[in-house]
Write a protein that holds these residues in place. Structure first.
Motif, PDB file in Angstrom:
ATOM      1  N   ASN A  10       0.719  -1.203  -0.035  1.00 27.60           N
ATOM      2  CA  ASN A  10      -0.198   0.125  -0.009  1.00 27.60           C
ATOM      3  C   ASN A  10       0.915   1.266  -0.084  1.00 27.60           C
ATOM      4  OD1 ASN A  10      -2.280  -1.110  -0.009  1.00 27.60           O
ATOM      5  ND2 ASN A  10      -2.820  -1.368   2.063  1.00 27.60           N
ATOM      6  N   THR A  11       1.894   1.190   0.710  1.00 27.18           N
ATOM      7  CA  THR A  11       2.569   2.403   0.692  1.00 27.18           C
ATOM      8  C   THR A  11       3.270   2.661  -0.765  1.00 27.18           C
ATOM      9  OG1 THR A  11       4.930   1.214   1.256  1.00 27.18           O
ATOM     10  CG2 THR A  11       3.422   2.216   3.283  1.00 27.18           C
ATOM     11  N   VAL A  12       3.839   1.640  -1.315  1.00 26.34           N
ATOM     12  CA  VAL A  12       4.248   1.682  -2.585  1.00 26.34           C
ATOM     13  C   VAL A  12       3.196   2.330  -3.700  1.00 26.34           C
ATOM     14  CG1 VAL A  12       4.726   0.146  -4.608  1.00 26.34           C
ATOM     15  CG2 VAL A  12       5.774  -0.199  -2.518  1.00 26.34           C
TER      16      VAL A  12
ATOM     17  N   ASN B  97       1.021   6.635  -6.867  1.00 26.05           N
ATOM     18  CA  ASN B  97      -0.131   7.570  -7.033  1.00 26.05           C
ATOM     19  C   ASN B  97       0.177   9.156  -6.788  1.00 26.05           C
ATOM     20  OD1 ASN B  97      -1.973   5.661  -7.504  1.00 26.05           O
ATOM     21  ND2 ASN B  97      -2.438   5.617  -5.015  1.00 26.05           N
ATOM     22  N   ARG B  98       1.119   9.321  -6.177  1.00 24.89           N
ATOM     23  CA  ARG B  98       1.790  10.728  -5.894  1.00 24.89           C
ATOM     24  C   ARG B  98       2.571  11.049  -7.252  1.00 24.89           C
ATOM     25  NH1 ARG B  98      -0.040  12.839  -1.289  1.00 24.89           N
ATOM     26  NH2 ARG B  98       0.371  15.167  -2.114  1.00 24.89           N
ATOM     27  N   GLY B  99       2.928  10.113  -8.134  1.00 22.74           N
ATOM     28  CA  GLY B  99       3.708  10.551  -9.500  1.00 22.74           C
ATOM     29  C   GLY B  99       5.194  10.131  -9.496  1.00 22.74           C
ATOM     30  N   VAL B 100       5.727   9.189  -8.576  1.00 22.22           N
ATOM     31  CA  VAL B 100       6.771   8.891  -8.481  1.00 22.22           C
ATOM     32  C   VAL B 100       7.061   7.932  -9.831  1.00 22.22           C
ATOM     33  CG1 VAL B 100       7.373   9.300  -5.953  1.00 22.22           C
ATOM     34  CG2 VAL B 100       7.142   6.683  -6.921  1.00 22.22           C
ATOM     35  N   ASP B 101       8.106   7.875 -10.277  1.00 26.79           N
ATOM     36  CA  ASP B 101       8.419   6.951 -11.404  1.00 26.79           C
ATOM     37  C   ASP B 101       9.007   5.522 -11.227  1.00 26.79           C
ATOM     38  OD1 ASP B 101       7.982   8.794 -13.765  1.00 26.79           O
ATOM     39  OD2 ASP B 101       9.105   9.970 -12.601  1.00 26.79           O
ATOM     40  N   GLY B 102       9.118   5.322  -9.962  1.00 28.56           N
ATOM     41  CA  GLY B 102       9.764   4.126  -9.482  1.00 28.56           C
ATOM     42  C   GLY B 102      10.321   4.023  -8.342  1.00 28.56           C
ATOM     43  N   PHE B 103      11.225   2.934  -7.834  1.00 31.38           N
ATOM     44  CA  PHE B 103      11.937   2.774  -6.559  1.00 31.38           C
ATOM     45  C   PHE B 103      13.032   2.146  -6.834  1.00 31.38           C
ATOM     46  CE2 PHE B 103       7.186   2.521  -6.128  1.00 31.38           C
ATOM     47  CZ  PHE B 103       6.937   3.565  -5.141  1.00 31.38           C
ATOM     48  N   ARG B 104      13.873   2.609  -5.779  1.00 34.55           N
ATOM     49  CA  ARG B 104      15.150   1.774  -5.496  1.00 34.55           C
ATOM     50  C   ARG B 104      14.819   1.103  -4.407  1.00 34.55           C
ATOM     51  NH1 ARG B 104      18.596   1.740  -0.798  1.00 34.55           N
ATOM     52  NH2 ARG B 104      20.837   1.141  -1.510  1.00 34.55           N
ATOM     53  N   LEU B 105      15.045  -0.315  -4.332  1.00 35.63           N
ATOM     54  CA  LEU B 105      14.461  -1.114  -3.032  1.00 35.63           C
ATOM     55  C   LEU B 105      15.588  -1.492  -2.445  1.00 35.63           C
ATOM     56  CD1 LEU B 105      12.197  -3.616  -5.368  1.00 35.63           C
ATOM     57  CD2 LEU B 105      11.401  -1.542  -4.249  1.00 35.63           C
ATOM     58  N   ASP B 106      15.601  -1.040  -1.232  1.00 34.11           N
ATOM     59  CA  ASP B 106      16.614  -1.118  -0.210  1.00 34.11           C
ATOM     60  C   ASP B 106      16.906  -2.555   0.389  1.00 34.11           C
ATOM     61  OD1 ASP B 106      18.594   0.202   1.741  1.00 34.11           O
ATOM     62  OD2 ASP B 106      17.191  -0.480   3.180  1.00 34.11           O
ATOM     63  N   ALA B 107      18.172  -2.937   0.339  1.00 30.77           N
ATOM     64  CA  ALA B 107      18.430  -4.289   0.918  1.00 30.77           C
ATOM     65  C   ALA B 107      17.385  -5.367   0.555  1.00 30.77           C
ATOM     66  CB  ALA B 107      18.402  -3.730   2.642  1.00 30.77           C
ATOM     67  N   ILE B 108      17.047  -5.341  -0.609  1.00 31.99           N
ATOM     68  CA  ILE B 108      15.879  -6.274  -0.788  1.00 31.99           C
ATOM     69  C   ILE B 108      16.177  -7.618  -0.668  1.00 31.99           C
ATOM     70  CG2 ILE B 108      16.438  -6.083  -3.377  1.00 31.99           C
ATOM     71  CD1 ILE B 108      13.088  -5.996  -2.053  1.00 31.99           C
ATOM     72  N   THR B 109      17.642  -7.987  -0.900  1.00 26.46           N
ATOM     73  CA  THR B 109      17.805  -9.396  -0.687  1.00 26.46           C
ATOM     74  C   THR B 109      17.679 -10.011   0.721  1.00 26.46           C
ATOM     75  OG1 THR B 109      20.378  -9.182  -0.399  1.00 26.46           O
ATOM     76  CG2 THR B 109      19.198  -9.365  -2.705  1.00 26.46           C
TER      77      THR B 109
ATOM     78  N   ILE C 215       2.585  -4.378  -9.332  1.00 26.54           N
ATOM     79  CA  ILE C 215       1.927  -3.243  -8.784  1.00 26.54           C
ATOM     80  C   ILE C 215       2.544  -2.239  -9.912  1.00 26.54           C
ATOM     81  CG2 ILE C 215       1.874  -1.782  -6.808  1.00 26.54           C
ATOM     82  CD1 ILE C 215       2.096  -4.370  -5.186  1.00 26.54           C
ATOM     83  N   VAL C 216       3.748  -2.084 -10.217  1.00 26.36           N
ATOM     84  CA  VAL C 216       4.085  -0.907 -10.867  1.00 26.36           C
ATOM     85  C   VAL C 216       3.756  -1.091 -12.296  1.00 26.36           C
ATOM     86  CG1 VAL C 216       6.343  -0.318  -9.361  1.00 26.36           C
ATOM     87  CG2 VAL C 216       6.340  -1.881 -11.524  1.00 26.36           C
ATOM     88  N   GLU C 217       3.400  -2.216 -12.605  1.00 22.87           N
ATOM     89  CA  GLU C 217       3.020  -2.345 -14.039  1.00 22.87           C
ATOM     90  C   GLU C 217       1.368  -1.869 -14.212  1.00 22.87           C
ATOM     91  OE1 GLU C 217       4.302  -5.819 -16.116  1.00 22.87           O
ATOM     92  OE2 GLU C 217       6.293  -4.909 -16.174  1.00 22.87           O
ATOM     93  N   GLU C 218       0.805  -1.682 -13.095  1.00 22.75           N
ATOM     94  CA  GLU C 218      -0.559  -1.148 -12.894  1.00 22.75           C
ATOM     95  C   GLU C 218      -0.652   0.047 -13.550  1.00 22.75           C
ATOM     96  OE1 GLU C 218      -2.338  -1.687  -8.849  1.00 22.75           O
ATOM     97  OE2 GLU C 218      -1.789  -4.003  -9.073  1.00 22.75           O
ATOM     98  N   TYR C 219       0.585   1.033 -13.209  1.00 21.41           N
ATOM     99  CA  TYR C 219       0.550   2.049 -13.653  1.00 21.41           C
ATOM    100  C   TYR C 219       1.086   2.554 -14.910  1.00 21.41           C
ATOM    101  CZ  TYR C 219      -0.528   3.084  -8.704  1.00 21.41           C
ATOM    102  OH  TYR C 219      -1.117   2.986  -7.528  1.00 21.41           O
ATOM    103  N   PRO C 220       0.805   3.603 -15.609  1.00 17.22           N
ATOM    104  CA  PRO C 220       1.170   3.965 -16.902  1.00 17.22           C
ATOM    105  C   PRO C 220       2.691   4.364 -16.749  1.00 17.22           C
ATOM    106  CG  PRO C 220      -0.325   5.642 -16.219  1.00 17.22           C
ATOM    107  CD  PRO C 220      -0.242   4.586 -15.125  1.00 17.22           C
ATOM    108  N   GLY C 221       3.393   4.449 -17.852  1.00 17.85           N
ATOM    109  CA  GLY C 221       4.579   5.232 -17.897  1.00 17.85           C
ATOM    110  C   GLY C 221       5.794   4.627 -17.552  1.00 17.85           C
ATOM    111  N   ASP C 222       5.826   3.070 -17.821  1.00 17.91           N
ATOM    112  CA  ASP C 222       7.120   2.287 -17.386  1.00 17.91           C
ATOM    113  C   ASP C 222       7.808   2.752 -16.110  1.00 17.91           C
ATOM    114  OD1 ASP C 222       7.068   0.781 -19.845  1.00 17.91           O
ATOM    115  OD2 ASP C 222       7.692   2.429 -20.993  1.00 17.91           O
ATOM    116  N   ARG C 223       7.065   2.482 -15.192  1.00 17.96           N
ATOM    117  CA  ARG C 223       7.680   2.765 -13.946  1.00 17.96           C
ATOM    118  C   ARG C 223       8.861   1.623 -13.645  1.00 17.96           C
ATOM    119  NH1 ARG C 223       3.368   6.429 -11.122  1.00 17.96           N
ATOM    120  NH2 ARG C 223       2.085   6.785 -12.929  1.00 17.96           N
ATOM    121  N   VAL C 224       9.579   2.060 -12.638  1.00 16.96           N
ATOM    122  CA  VAL C 224      10.764   1.142 -12.942  1.00 16.96           C
ATOM    123  C   VAL C 224      11.357   0.580 -11.445  1.00 16.96           C
ATOM    124  CG1 VAL C 224      12.803   2.930 -12.928  1.00 16.96           C
ATOM    125  CG2 VAL C 224      13.304   0.727 -13.896  1.00 16.96           C
TER     126      VAL C 224
END
Ligand code: GLC
Length: 552
Positions: A190-192, A197-209, A255-264
């Motif tokens: 939900n936070t993602v 929804n506020r218009g960010v183009d993607g995320f850097r996922l911290d310590a994802i591993t 989730i990111v693909e639900e949004y337009p604009g090739d969020r990364v």
């Protein structure tokens, strides 16, 4: 044949990414700490350099134990950095300049001050108890197992109130979330969405591993020796890179693909092999678009053979995906110092820049990299800001050295702030190493970066071309050919990785090119404007980029 990025490639395939550490980028209100309005004020400078996308390290409310990586509210802005209105303004101003904005999502852990953890630690039967990793000790006074924090000592913290231990891969103040709990997953997703929804183009996922740990809590294998904190070395086979992470990555990608604009989705992926890195793209390219390739950027020596091997692996092992090459970030000493030999650092920095910007990769730069900022570690323990520098002093001095204020001008505090004291001291070399001074010097590192970025953007071979490694047994000079998809543009890059001069010979006939000469596009060191491909003379640590003359 290696794939090139197709003409319909998403925006990020051609982008230059740039990491901003907001505390250190630009202070707009004179408190000695950078902020959002400061970043907005510097967007023109970023545009001028040729930056397409910025990643901001965490700007959310935080007790700042780990300078924002300990988040206490995922859906607001820390007042130290500004307001939500400032954030929206930054996004809008960035958009006007065609700069995309990525945020840092810290999903492995929260702050211990996050209401979820405050609740969780109240009692064993609290509804949020299972949101974190609580366990009984092995015996009174003994943690559940031998797992260690990456920031030193046991990864388990005893809680006297509920008489259990909680797991923290990082600081004690950063309790790990329990990713096996579907409510945790839903809350984080939900936070993602909130930021998408506020218009960010993607995320850097911290310590994802590090999201998952061995459910049986087995001890990790002990390796010989001790680390900088004096703890036994462990093989992190049970707390890092567990297979369940891929399910989460696939969910995030959906989730990111639900949004337009090739969020990364960019991932912080320090992995032991290129095969592990390949998995991060997903077996159906349904996970991260750009997991960070740290292999090239943490080699820490000038070695043409080793560079070539990394480039070869990135071409052949990533299933045709683009690698994301990273040399500098807020966690490691600056590449200026790690690759520099103390005598030729300025020339070496140009080689590194060329490697990052002329290979078939997406480049991620760090603030200050393009002007040649140096690592300035604290001199005494008392000066240390980053807690690991206090825990591990003097062997581990922490990460302050690579987080000093951005150097914009030769003026007060390098133009970073008007404060009497900045949160970290400005590096001593700011009078000469800064954007303003270097912009006026034709041979500066800053203009070198700017030219490289412009060339990468405008030249079809460098922008989209395949990459063919040349002279593959040359131990001194790393060379490659970039060939545009339509075959009409061919560029050769030669990087002398040694302190000696070398002469190289290129025979491009086996690639169907009968050319004998090339026109120099960009070079460091003395190289002629037109060169014969059978005899290219390269001064020590020189870079040469040439457009091969093709028959019309
Ligand atoms: C990542 C960040 C680092 C932080 C850690 C814990 O490695 O890059 O700065 O301390 O995660 O969140």
């Amino acid at each position: 044949m290696v794939h090139s990025s197709a003409p319909t490639a998403p925006w990020w395939a051609h982008a230059v990414f740039y990491e901003i550490y907001p505390r250190s980028f630009q202070d707009s209100n004179g408190d000695g700490i950078g902020d959002l309005n400061g970043i907005t004020a510097r967007l023109d400078a970023l545009r001028d350099l040729g930056v397409d996308a910025i990643w901001l390290t965490p700007i959310f409310p935080s007790p700042q134990v780990d300078f924002g990586y300990d988040i206490s509210n995922y859906e607001a802005i820390d007042p130290m950095y500004g307001t939500m209105a400032d954030f929206d303004h930054l996004i809008a101003e960035a958009k006007k300049r065609h700069i995309r904005v990525l945020l840092d999502m810290v999903m492995n852990h929260t702050s211990d001050k996050h209401p979820w953890f405050v609740e969780s630690s109240r009692s064993r039967d609290n509804p949020k108890r299972d949101w974190y990793v609580w366990r009984d000790g092995k015996a009174p006074g003994q943690p559940p197992n031998n797992w260690q924090s990456l920031f030193g000592h046991s990864a388990w913290q005893y809680d006297a109130r509920t008489q259990q231990w909680y797991y923290h891969k990082f600081y004690v103040q950063q309790p790990d979330l329990n990713w096996n709990n579907p409510d945790v997953q839903a809350a984080m997703f939900n936070t993602v969405r909130f930021w998408l929804n506020r218009g960010v183009d993607g995320f850097r996922l911290d310590a994802i591993t590090t999201l998952f740990e061995d459910p049986e809590l087995r001890d990790e294998p002990v390796l010989p020796g001790t680390n900088a904190f004096g703890d036994p070395n462990l093989d992190h086979t049970l707390t890092d890179n567990q297979p369940q992470v891929h399910t989460v990555l696939r969910d995030l990608r959906k989730i990111v693909e639900e949004y337009p604009g090739d969020r990364v989705l960019i991932g912080e992926t320090y992995l032991s092999s290129v095969q592990e890195l390949a998995k991060m793209y997903g077996s159906h390219n349904d996970e991260l678009q750009l997991p960070m390739d740290m292999q090239l950027g943490t080699l820490n020596r000038m070695d043409a053979q080793a560079f070539r091997e990394r480039l070869r692996e990135a071409q052949t092992e990533l299933h045709g995906n683009l690698p994301l090459f990273v040399f500098d970030n807020h966690d490691i000493a600056r590449s200026w110092d790690r690759y520099g030999d103390g005598m030729h650092n300025a020339a070496i920095a140009r080689v590194i820049a060329a490697l990052q910007l002329t290979t078939r990769s997406v480049p991620l730069l760090y603030y200050g990299q393009a002007i040649g900022m140096v690592t300035t570690p604290p001199k005494t323990r008392a000066q240390v800001q980053d807690p690991i520098g206090r825990i591990g002093w003097p062997k581990e001095k922490g990460r302050d050295g690579e987080r000093t204020p951005m150097q914009w001008t030769p003026g007060k505090n390098a133009g970073f702030s008007t404060a009497a004291k900045t949160w970290l001291p400005v590096a001593a070399n700011y009078k000469t190493v800064n954007v303003q001074t270097e912009s006026a010097q034709p041979d500066s590192l800053y203009l070198w970066y700017k030219h490289l970025i412009a060339l990468r953007r405008s030249n079809p071979a460098l922008r989209d071309g395949t990459e063919i490694l040349l002279n593959t047994s040359d131990a001194n000079v790393l060379s490659y050919l970039r060939l545009s998809p339509d075959g009409k543009h061919a560029v050769v890059v030669a990087l002398n990785c040694t302190a000696q001069k070398h002469t190289v010979h290129f025979d491009l006939a086996s690639y169907g090119l009968r050319s004998t000469h090339a026109r120099t596009l960009l070079h460091s060191g003395e190289v002629a404007e037109r060169v014969a491909l059978h005899h290219l003379h390269l001064p020590p640590f020189a870079v040469w980029i040439g457009q091969v003359e093709l028959p019309q």
